[in-house]
Design a protein around this motif. Structure first.
Motif, PDB file in Angstrom:
ATOM      1  N   UNK A  34      25.240  67.521  37.656  1.00 22.51           N
ATOM      2  CA  UNK A  34      24.975  66.362  38.505  1.00 22.51           C
ATOM      3  C   UNK A  34      23.625  66.545  39.196  1.00 22.51           C
ATOM      4  N   UNK A  35      22.997  65.434  39.555  1.00 25.66           N
ATOM      5  CA  UNK A  35      21.654  65.504  40.129  1.00 25.66           C
ATOM      6  C   UNK A  35      21.365  64.254  40.943  1.00 25.66           C
ATOM      7  N   UNK A  36      20.317  64.341  41.762  1.00 25.39           N
ATOM      8  CA  UNK A  36      19.826  63.193  42.524  1.00 25.39           C
ATOM      9  C   UNK A  36      18.613  62.552  41.865  1.00 25.39           C
ATOM     10  N   UNK A  37      17.886  63.335  41.058  1.00 26.40           N
ATOM     11  CA  UNK A  37      16.629  62.848  40.495  1.00 26.40           C
ATOM     12  C   UNK A  37      16.286  63.654  39.250  1.00 26.40           C
ATOM     13  N   UNK A  38      15.286  63.149  38.505  1.00 29.71           N
ATOM     14  CA  UNK A  38      14.816  63.845  37.311  1.00 29.71           C
ATOM     15  C   UNK A  38      13.301  63.686  37.238  1.00 29.71           C
ATOM     16  N   UNK A  39      12.607  64.750  36.869  1.00 29.90           N
ATOM     17  CA  UNK A  39      11.145  64.717  36.761  1.00 29.90           C
ATOM     18  C   UNK A  39      10.747  63.880  35.542  1.00 29.90           C
ATOM     19  N   UNK A  40       9.794  62.963  35.769  1.00 30.86           N
ATOM     20  CA  UNK A  40       9.281  62.114  34.686  1.00 30.86           C
ATOM     21  C   UNK A  40       7.978  62.652  34.105  1.00 30.86           C
ATOM     22  N   UNK A  41       7.021  62.983  34.976  1.00 30.62           N
ATOM     23  CA  UNK A  41       5.740  63.473  34.469  1.00 30.62           C
ATOM     24  C   UNK A  41       4.972  64.166  35.588  1.00 30.62           C
ATOM     25  N   UNK A  42       3.928  64.903  35.184  1.00 36.09           N
ATOM     26  CA  UNK A  42       3.044  65.599  36.128  1.00 36.09           C
ATOM     27  C   UNK A  42       1.630  65.103  35.864  1.00 36.09           C
ATOM     28  N   UNK A  43       0.979  64.620  36.901  1.00 36.33           N
ATOM     29  CA  UNK A  43      -0.366  64.064  36.743  1.00 36.33           C
ATOM     30  C   UNK A  43      -1.406  65.175  36.709  1.00 36.33           C
ATOM     31  N   UNK A  44      -2.653  64.804  36.413  1.00 34.27           N
ATOM     32  CA  UNK A  44      -3.739  65.783  36.326  1.00 34.27           C
ATOM     33  C   UNK A  44      -3.997  66.479  37.660  1.00 34.27           C
ATOM     34  N   UNK A  45      -3.719  65.802  38.776  1.00 33.15           N
ATOM     35  CA  UNK A  45      -3.936  66.422  40.093  1.00 33.15           C
ATOM     36  C   UNK A  45      -2.697  67.163  40.593  1.00 33.15           C
ATOM     37  N   UNK A  46      -1.760  67.447  39.663  1.00 29.61           N
ATOM     38  CA  UNK A  46      -0.530  68.212  39.933  1.00 29.61           C
ATOM     39  C   UNK A  46       0.498  67.448  40.755  1.00 29.61           C
TER      40      UNK A  46
END
Length: 733
Positions: A349-361
């Motif tokens: 179970x979770x509250x959120x999920x990472x979608x992407x990481x931008x060039x500025x981190x």
């Protein structure tokens, strides 16, 4: 669902599931077949077709701004919680969802048929699972060829429909390109697999009207006595499929009774309207049902059967006072014991999920599991744990900003290698505005009193006047129109004409005990100030706990039971029912590995808070303590007022909540509660003070262990837990 309700549900064409044209025989007669097929725990492939239509440029029906959000909610859930391959999810939509890198094909009638054929019928094998989700308008058309009269209007046979984006493109204004339930049945019948889930967030009853912030997912023109007729193309498709099967209409009617597939889930029953609802101060909209369902499934700690899950979803609608109860149809002895989508969850179970990481981190994540109450406060300062498959924390992200359901933050501790798309997040520190306000709108029904009402309300520091789209509540007058609407919606409380009081912004439901008629508008608002404070106290409490659905996912193993005077516990997940003024006890059992400080709070429909534990004037630290491995019983209390639903909320903390208990003690002394058969009722200033001090306690406890930015109050989710149950108080016979 009882057998009586099931019959009613199927007999009326207003049901969302009428689209499928199913009868109860479809499910009961297939018990053995389902038992064999559903025993497969690991389908070889998982396929989905998601269709969402907002009708933004359609002058004939109300636009539905939340339908593409529904697809986004479902896609992230299917991929990141249930293990669907993104390549196996096909999407038709009239606006580009956030998970696609190019615009999808429009959801026209032809494209829906083609997608169902190409991506489901031709690809699904016998051991695969299939999901079809539709968010959009529903309707009704005449079904003159049908040999079954399951669904009738004015003694005329009709069929439920879903409305494609080009439903009115036909030259004949009384011929619509809707997709009938007969056609959907013929499509699903061609699937080789029986593990099919049909989810419809639409409705077929009432009119396409608005109530406050709500938009209903039904085409209003479909409710007139002169019902629309299907196009020749629709009828020809059905005739072609019947010829291929060598069936006449009588044989087809028998086939529909004997050979339905899978599970049909509807967002509302036949007496209700499916809502397109605003969230987060109207920053985004979604289907009330789809948002509830997907958030629940993100938070579900262990796999549950359909009937277990729907018990809790129905509790959740009672918590939210939503006049829309989801329903499902399936064989109750076999298939109802299977998990939703016929698939077990693949991740924790979770509250959120990472979608992407931008060039500025900067890290972007999808907040699909965060409660609607918490979301409005959750803009910065919240801290999320990145967890691995073993549910261990491997990094932390501090949220710096938010845009609708997208959170953005930076890595503040742990491994950079853990920060990758698909990594799951759990909120460990919730950032809350330390000085929350009640967002209120003034309704035009006040007429000449509106300007004076604005002046009076602007003097209240805890109230912020906003447009109705951003409001939680509305100050208005009970007009004949609102009274009629309240009766149609069967609200339990309907004020007298011309009384002034509070309505919920979603649905314009009158708030009990808030309506007045005597004196000037200034005097009425002065009297209402205590109601407004009670409402704000409830909102703060709900924000702290995040309890807008009955997830039953507490961090600590503490159990609350309601006992009759004979000591019998009322168990199960269903709503508990008591006659008004019944005497009961609460029992708290601490099965955790640490001592806990607990409070049990009842929230009434008028936002009055009653403290059931501690339940005497001795609201001290020791009174709130439930030691490890022990049980504590409250004194006998009257479980709350007149008939209606009451939410019983249990909160537990590993650290003392001294300020809140001292405030509670002052309330008890002020009210002279000396007998043991009363809860401690609080409203107005009292409730706002107690809940405000509870937030201060939690913030102070949080800052002892972790750094939190100064501009928010922090609630440490590892030190604090909550769970909820619903009690229905019924009138004494």
């Amino acid at each position: 669902m009882s057998s009586l309700k099931r019959r009613q549900f199927l007999q009326f064409a207003g049901s969302t599931l009428a689209t499928l044209g199913l009868s109860q025989h479809d499910f009961f007669r297939q018990a053995d077949r389902y038992g064999r097929v559903l025993a497969q725990d690991n389908p070889r492939r998982k396929l989905a077709l998601l269709v969402g239509i907002e009708y933004a440029n359609d002058p004939k029906v109300s636009p539905l701004p939340g339908c593409i959000t529904d697809l986004e909610l479902q896609w992230h859930l299917l991929v990141h919680r249930f293990g669907f391959n993104p390549k196996d999810i096909y999407v038709l939509a009239d606006r580009q969802p956030n998970f696609l890198d190019r615009p999808p094909l429009p959801p026209t009638r032809e494209n829906i048929f083609q997608a169902f054929n190409e991506y489901l019928i031709r690809q699904a094998k016998s051991d695969d699972t299939v999901v079809f989700h539709f968010s959009g308008h529903g309707g009704l058309v005449l079904d003159e060829r049908s040999k079954t009269r399951l669904f009738t209007v004015k003694n005329r046979t009709v069929d439920g429909t879903i409305l494609p984006s080009d439903h009115y493109s036909n030259a004949d204004p009384k011929r619509v390109q809707d997709i009938m339930g007969r056609s959907i049945f013929l499509l699903t019948d061609q699937l080789q697999t029986d593990t099919v889930s049909i989810i419809l967030d639409s409705c077929h009853s009432g009119a396409g009207t608005r109530g406050g912030n709500l938009i209903y997912r039904v085409a209003g023109s479909r409710t007139s006595e002169e019902l629309d007729r299907p196009t020749d193309a629709e009828l020809q498709y059905q005739e072609q499929k019947l010829r291929e099967k060598n069936l006449d209409e009588l044989d087809f009617a028998k086939l529909r009774e004997k050979n339905a597939k899978g599970i049909a889930i509807g967002s509302a029953n036949y007496t209700e309207l499916a809502m397109d609802q605003k969230f987060d101060n109207d920053r985004f909209r979604a289907g009330a049902f789809t948002y509830l369902l997907t958030r629940y499934l993100w938070q579900m700690p262990t796999d549950e059967s359909l009937n277990q899950m729907f018990d809790k979803l129905r509790m959740a609608t009672a918590i939210a006072s939503v006049d829309q109860v989801p329903e499902y149809l399936v064989n109750p002895d076999r298939a109802a014991k299977q998990p939703i989508y016929f698939v077990n969850t693949q991740t924790p179970w979770a509250d959120a999920v990472i979608r992407k990481i931008s060039d500025n981190s900067e890290i972007e994540f999808w907040l699909g599991g965060i409660s609607a109450f918490s979301l409005e406060q959750n803009s910065k300062g919240s801290i999320f744990s990145v967890i691995n498959v073993d549910q261990q924390e491997v990094a932390q992200i501090t949220q710096t900003r938010r845009d609708r359901l997208f959170g953005y933050g930076t890595l503040t501790s742990g491994s950079k290698d853990a920060i990758k798309p698909g990594a799951l997040l759990r909120e460990v520190i919730q950032g809350i505005d330390p000085k929350p306000v009640l967002k209120l709108s003034i309704d035009d029904s006040l007429g000449k009193d509106k300007a004076d009402a604005q002046t009076a309300l602007e003097q209240l520091s805890f109230v912020k006047l906003v447009p109705i789209s951003q409001a939680s509540y509305v100050l208005g007058r009970m007009t004949l129109q609102y009274q009629t609407q309240s009766k149609q919606q069967k609200f339990p409380f309907i004020p007298n004409l011309n009384q002034i009081g509070l309505f919920t912004a979603d649905g314009l439901r009158p708030v009990e005990n808030s309506f007045r008629s005597e004196g000037t508008i200034e005097k009425i608002i002065s009297g209402l100030s205590q109601n407004l404070k009670s409402v704000l106290a409830k909102q703060i409490l709900k924000t702290i706990t995040g309890e807008d659905i009955a997830t039953q996912n507490p961090k600590f193993n503490i159990k609350t039971e309601i006992l009759t005077l004979e000591g019998k516990a009322l168990g199960g997940t269903n709503i508990k029912r008591f006659q008004e003024k019944s005497l009961v006890q609460l029992q708290l059992t601490n099965r955790d590995r640490t001592n806990l400080y607990a409070a049990v709070i009842a929230i009434n429909s008028d936002s009055t808070l009653s403290f059931l534990h501690p339940s005497s004037a001795d609201a001290s630290e020791s009174a709130a303590l439930v030691e490890q491995g022990t049980s504590v019983k409250t004194v006998e209390v009257k479980l709350l007022p007149p008939a209606g639903f009451v939410e019983v909320l249990t909160i537990a903390s590993t650290s003392p909540i001294r300020k809140a208990l001292l405030a509670l003690q002052r309330v008890a002394i002020d009210n002279r509660l000396t007998n043991g058969r009363s809860a401690i009722p609080t409203s107005g200033d009292a409730s706002l003070n107690v809940i405000g001090d509870l937030l201060a306690d939690l913030d102070q406890n949080t800052r002892r262990s972790i750094a939190v930015i100064p501009s928010v109050s922090g609630v440490n989710k590892t030190q604090f837990s909550s769970s909820t149950m619903i009690v229905e108080v019924v009138q004494a016979q």
